[in-house]
Design a protein around this motif. Structure first.
Motif, PDB file in Angstrom:
ATOM      1  N   LYS A   1       0.752  -1.178   0.067  1.00  0.00           N
ATOM      2  CA  LYS A   1      -0.108   0.167  -0.141  1.00  0.00           C
ATOM      3  C   LYS A   1       0.835   1.257  -0.098  1.00  0.00           C
ATOM      4  N   LYS A   2       0.486   2.368  -0.480  1.00  0.00           N
ATOM      5  CA  LYS A   2       1.060   3.627  -0.562  1.00  0.00           C
ATOM      6  C   LYS A   2       1.143   4.112   0.805  1.00  0.00           C
ATOM      7  N   LYS A   3       2.133   5.095   1.185  1.00  0.00           N
ATOM      8  CA  LYS A   3       2.290   5.621   2.578  1.00  0.00           C
ATOM      9  C   LYS A   3       2.317   6.988   2.413  1.00  0.00           C
ATOM     10  N   GLU A   4       1.501   8.001   2.652  1.00  0.00           N
ATOM     11  CA  GLU A   4       1.563   9.302   2.749  1.00  0.00           C
ATOM     12  C   GLU A   4       0.739   9.998   3.807  1.00  0.00           C
ATOM     13  N   LEU A   5       1.185  11.324   4.344  1.00  0.00           N
ATOM     14  CA  LEU A   5       0.627  12.004   5.250  1.00  0.00           C
ATOM     15  C   LEU A   5       0.805  13.245   5.040  1.00  0.00           C
ATOM     16  N   ALA A   6      -0.119  14.385   5.514  1.00  0.00           N
ATOM     17  CA  ALA A   6       0.255  15.785   5.716  1.00  0.00           C
ATOM     18  C   ALA A   6      -0.617  16.274   6.865  1.00  0.00           C
ATOM     19  N   VAL A   7      -0.045  17.193   7.433  1.00  0.00           N
ATOM     20  CA  VAL A   7      -0.320  18.018   8.751  1.00  0.00           C
ATOM     21  C   VAL A   7      -0.067  19.538   8.540  1.00  0.00           C
ATOM     22  N   THR A   8      -0.972  20.270   9.326  1.00  0.00           N
ATOM     23  CA  THR A   8      -0.564  21.963   9.276  1.00  0.00           C
ATOM     24  C   THR A   8      -0.585  22.181  10.686  1.00  0.00           C
ATOM     25  N   ILE A   9       0.180  23.131  10.925  1.00  0.00           N
ATOM     26  CA  ILE A   9       0.323  23.941  12.218  1.00  0.00           C
ATOM     27  C   ILE A   9       0.526  25.476  11.984  1.00  0.00           C
ATOM     28  N   GLU A  10       0.153  26.108  13.014  1.00  0.00           N
ATOM     29  CA  GLU A  10       0.547  27.661  12.725  1.00  0.00           C
ATOM     30  C   GLU A  10       1.874  28.174  13.523  1.00  0.00           C
ATOM     31  N   LEU A  11       2.510  28.716  12.676  1.00  0.00           N
ATOM     32  CA  LEU A  11       3.803  29.345  13.211  1.00  0.00           C
ATOM     33  C   LEU A  11       3.815  30.902  12.709  1.00  0.00           C
ATOM     34  N   GLY A  12       4.007  31.545  14.090  1.00  0.00           N
ATOM     35  CA  GLY A  12       4.058  32.950  13.802  1.00  0.00           C
ATOM     36  C   GLY A  12       3.029  33.626  13.039  1.00  0.00           C
ATOM     37  N   GLY A  13       1.518  32.924  13.450  1.00  0.00           N
ATOM     38  CA  GLY A  13       0.541  33.701  12.603  1.00  0.00           C
ATOM     39  C   GLY A  13       0.172  33.176  11.432  1.00  0.00           C
ATOM     40  N   LYS A  14       1.326  31.998  10.671  1.00  0.00           N
ATOM     41  CA  LYS A  14       1.010  31.524   9.429  1.00  0.00           C
ATOM     42  C   LYS A  14       0.838  30.019   9.632  1.00  0.00           C
ATOM     43  N   PRO A  15       0.032  29.566   8.659  1.00  0.00           N
ATOM     44  CA  PRO A  15      -0.122  28.020   8.348  1.00  0.00           C
ATOM     45  C   PRO A  15       0.951  27.704   7.790  1.00  0.00           C
ATOM     46  N   VAL A  16       1.546  26.422   8.278  1.00  0.00           N
ATOM     47  CA  VAL A  16       2.466  25.750   7.720  1.00  0.00           C
ATOM     48  C   VAL A  16       2.184  24.254   7.720  1.00  0.00           C
ATOM     49  N   VAL A  17       2.507  23.865   6.368  1.00  0.00           N
ATOM     50  CA  VAL A  17       2.379  22.374   6.205  1.00  0.00           C
ATOM     51  C   VAL A  17       3.378  21.499   6.225  1.00  0.00           C
ATOM     52  N   ILE A  18       3.359  20.166   6.632  1.00  0.00           N
ATOM     53  CA  ILE A  18       4.439  19.197   6.500  1.00  0.00           C
ATOM     54  C   ILE A  18       3.808  18.132   6.154  1.00  0.00           C
ATOM     55  N   GLY A  19       4.232  17.607   4.767  1.00  0.00           N
ATOM     56  CA  GLY A  19       3.580  16.486   4.012  1.00  0.00           C
ATOM     57  C   GLY A  19       4.689  15.525   3.436  1.00  0.00           C
ATOM     58  N   GLY A  20       4.382  14.190   3.084  1.00  0.00           N
ATOM     59  CA  GLY A  20       5.302  13.547   2.641  1.00  0.00           C
ATOM     60  C   GLY A  20       4.974  12.051   2.081  1.00  0.00           C
ATOM     61  N   MET A  21       5.829  11.205   1.606  1.00  0.00           N
ATOM     62  CA  MET A  21       5.515   9.821   1.295  1.00  0.00           C
ATOM     63  C   MET A  21       6.715   9.162   1.549  1.00  0.00           C
ATOM     64  N   CYS A  22       6.540   7.879   1.857  1.00  0.00           N
ATOM     65  CA  CYS A  22       7.528   6.964   2.113  1.00  0.00           C
ATOM     66  C   CYS A  22       7.404   5.485   1.454  1.00  0.00           C
ATOM     67  N   LYS A  23       8.416   4.695   1.508  1.00  0.00           N
ATOM     68  CA  LYS A  23       8.230   3.178   0.944  1.00  0.00           C
ATOM     69  C   LYS A  23       9.022   2.596   1.909  1.00  0.00           C
ATOM     70  N   GLY A  24       8.675   1.435   2.275  1.00  0.00           N
ATOM     71  CA  GLY A  24       9.381   0.191   3.110  1.00  0.00           C
ATOM     72  C   GLY A  24       8.746  -0.931   3.248  1.00  0.00           C
ATOM     73  N   SER A  25       9.268  -2.083   3.206  1.00  0.00           N
ATOM     74  CA  SER A  25       8.487  -3.320   3.576  1.00  0.00           C
ATOM     75  C   SER A  25       9.414  -4.300   3.937  1.00  0.00           C
ATOM     76  N   GLY A  26      10.522  -4.666   3.363  1.00  0.00           N
ATOM     77  CA  GLY A  26      11.487  -5.548   3.784  1.00  0.00           C
ATOM     78  C   GLY A  26      12.928  -5.255   3.775  1.00  0.00           C
ATOM     79  N   MET A  27      13.960  -5.866   4.354  1.00  0.00           N
ATOM     80  CA  MET A  27      15.209  -5.238   4.435  1.00  0.00           C
ATOM     81  C   MET A  27      15.028  -4.123   5.696  1.00  0.00           C
ATOM     82  N   ILE A  28      14.306  -4.111   6.582  1.00  0.00           N
ATOM     83  CA  ILE A  28      14.046  -3.177   7.581  1.00  0.00           C
ATOM     84  C   ILE A  28      14.539  -3.586   8.869  1.00  0.00           C
ATOM     85  N   HIS A  29      15.377  -2.611   9.565  1.00  0.00           N
ATOM     86  CA  HIS A  29      15.961  -2.837  10.997  1.00  0.00           C
ATOM     87  C   HIS A  29      16.544  -1.443  11.242  1.00  0.00           C
ATOM     88  N   PRO A  30      16.670  -1.398  12.524  1.00  0.00           N
ATOM     89  CA  PRO A  30      17.040  -0.229  13.076  1.00  0.00           C
ATOM     90  C   PRO A  30      18.366   0.220  12.995  1.00  0.00           C
TER      91      PRO A  30
END
Length: 416
Positions: free
Chosen positions: A156-185
């Motif tokens: 499945k696809k993996k994406e997300l976006a959020v918004t916050i307010e900084l200094g009276g301005k709306p700021v957005v952080i969004g993104g996408m990622c992939k990962g399923s195997g060969m995963i380790h700290p």
């Protein structure tokens, strides 16, 4: 902080596209991210000594390029262990992208994921870049197409976006990622691309990302293998026009918390989408002496193949958990440990002060049958805690990894 619709195109000024370029079999396999204005860039990369050519290219560009404005990604072939030819292909990708967009090649980052040891089909990739640029867009659908184009064995696809307010301005952080195997700290076989319109200094952008991955991407494990292409890129173009963050003030802390929210979400999505997985396995170690102790213990538990197999079999074999804690390298008193299992079916205590307590096995099995399972280990030594994420270990994981070459390879390229 508010979660909003979208992903990598949610922040102001960012566009994306995803297409099928013929690298993989019938699946989208190239993506492009572009900012209308130059960005400050931060990055974290695999700790594996064997590093893919794109990792080396990006490490150099993030460190020394005055700005970044685009990221081009291919899936299917990793461009790893490919020598000077592979490094030359990274430059070719950047030059082609820069030429099509009218920006310097040094402002283009590249990423690849797939089979190790094969040269990328550079002619297909160059043509793919030429086809991506005209269709760049800032819609939610454009972001989805890009998120789909970077997947390998992901389900499945993996994406997300959020918004916050900084200094009276709306700021957005969004993104996408992939990962399923060969995963380790310590960075895993994953690509993560985060875009934001925040105005922040390059130094603090890098500091925020480097600090946050310790509690997010570095706390996940699927199979114990640390890959060669792991890359997290964070681009900030300043188009939100908030007062630039140049010190660790309240705005920095708000930005950091939002970034942590996004990266935690991605870490959990990668863990639950582990190859062949049927459940997300979350481990919390609480009341530790310090964060380092809690992290060592939680990562050891979540990485234990015996424990992961027990989770798959709905088997309350808590001895495997204590065993994993014991070889973690962290000092603790096993005679003080309380252990709990929890899911949407309820919560039970399995051991108290290192000794098994009475519980109904049918209730325990029901708890373990759910798609999200949490183990909490209370070691009663302090006030610190840490959380790690993984998944169960299934027959399907073995099948997927046993059949790569036979099932997924076409014309010497791994189609995943």
């Amino acid at each position: 902080m508010i979660q909003i619709e979208g992903g990598v195109t949610a922040a102001k000024g960012f566009k994306a596209a995803g297409i099928f370029a013929g690298i993989r079999k019938k699946k989208k396999d190239m993506a492009l991210i572009y900012s209308e204005v130059p960005c400050k860039a931060a990055g974290t990369f695999t700790t594996n000594i064997v590093k893919a050519a794109p990792v080396k290219w990006d490490m150099e560009m993030v460190r020394n390029s005055p700005f970044v404005q685009a990221v081009v990604v291919n899936s299917g072939v990793a461009n790893t262990c490919t020598g000077s030819v592979g490094m030359g292909y990274c430059k070719d990708m950047a030059v082609t992208t820069g030429s099509c967009l009218g920006i310097p090649a040094e402002s283009v980052l590249v990423a690849s994921t797939g089979l190790i040891g094969k040269q990328i089909p550079i002619d297909k990739i160059k043509l793919g870049i030429q086809n991506l640029v005209p269709i760049l867009g800032n819609s939610t659908e454009d972001g989805i197409l890009a998120a789909e184009a970077i997947l390998t064995t992901d389900t499945k696809k993996k994406e997300l976006a959020v918004t916050i307010e900084l200094g009276g301005k709306p700021v957005v952080i969004g993104g996408m990622c992939k990962g399923s195997g060969m995963i380790h700290p310590n960075m895993c076989t994953m690509l993560s691309f985060i875009t934001t319109d925040v105005a922040i200094s390059k130094e603090l952008l890098q500091e925020a990302l480097s600090a946050d991955i310790k509690d997010t991407y570095n706390m996940i494990s699927v199979d114990g293998d640390t890959s060669t292409n792991d890359t997290v890129l964070l681009l900030a173009n300043g188009m939100a026009e908030n007062p630039e963050i140049t010190e660790k003030n309240e705005d920095y802390e708000k930005f950091y918390r939002a970034l942590n929210y996004v990266n935690t979400y991605f870490s959990k999505r990668i863990a639950e989408d582990g190859e062949g997985a049927t459940s997300l396995f979350e481990v919390k170690v609480i009341n530790a002496v310090d964060k380092e102790q809690a992290a060592k213990l939680s990562k050891s538990i979540v990485s234990s193949n015996l424990t992961k197999a027990a989770i798959f079999g709905n088997d309350i074999n808590w001895g495997r958990i204590l065993c994993a804690m014991g070889y973690s390298g962290a000092e603790f008193d096993p005679d003080q440990v309380d252990l709990y299992f929890e899911s949407s079916a309820g919560k039970i205590k399995l051991i108290e002060d290192g000794i098994e307590v009475f519980y109904r096995k049918e209730v325990a099995a029901e708890i373990l049958s759910k798609s999200e399972i949490t183990v909490t280990a209370d070691i009663k030594m302090g006030c610190s805690q840490a959380t790690a994420w993984g998944c169960d270990l299934t027959y399907e994981y073995v099948r997927i990894n046993a059949e790569y070459a036979r099932k997924y390879t076409t014309n010497n390229y791994l189609i995943i």
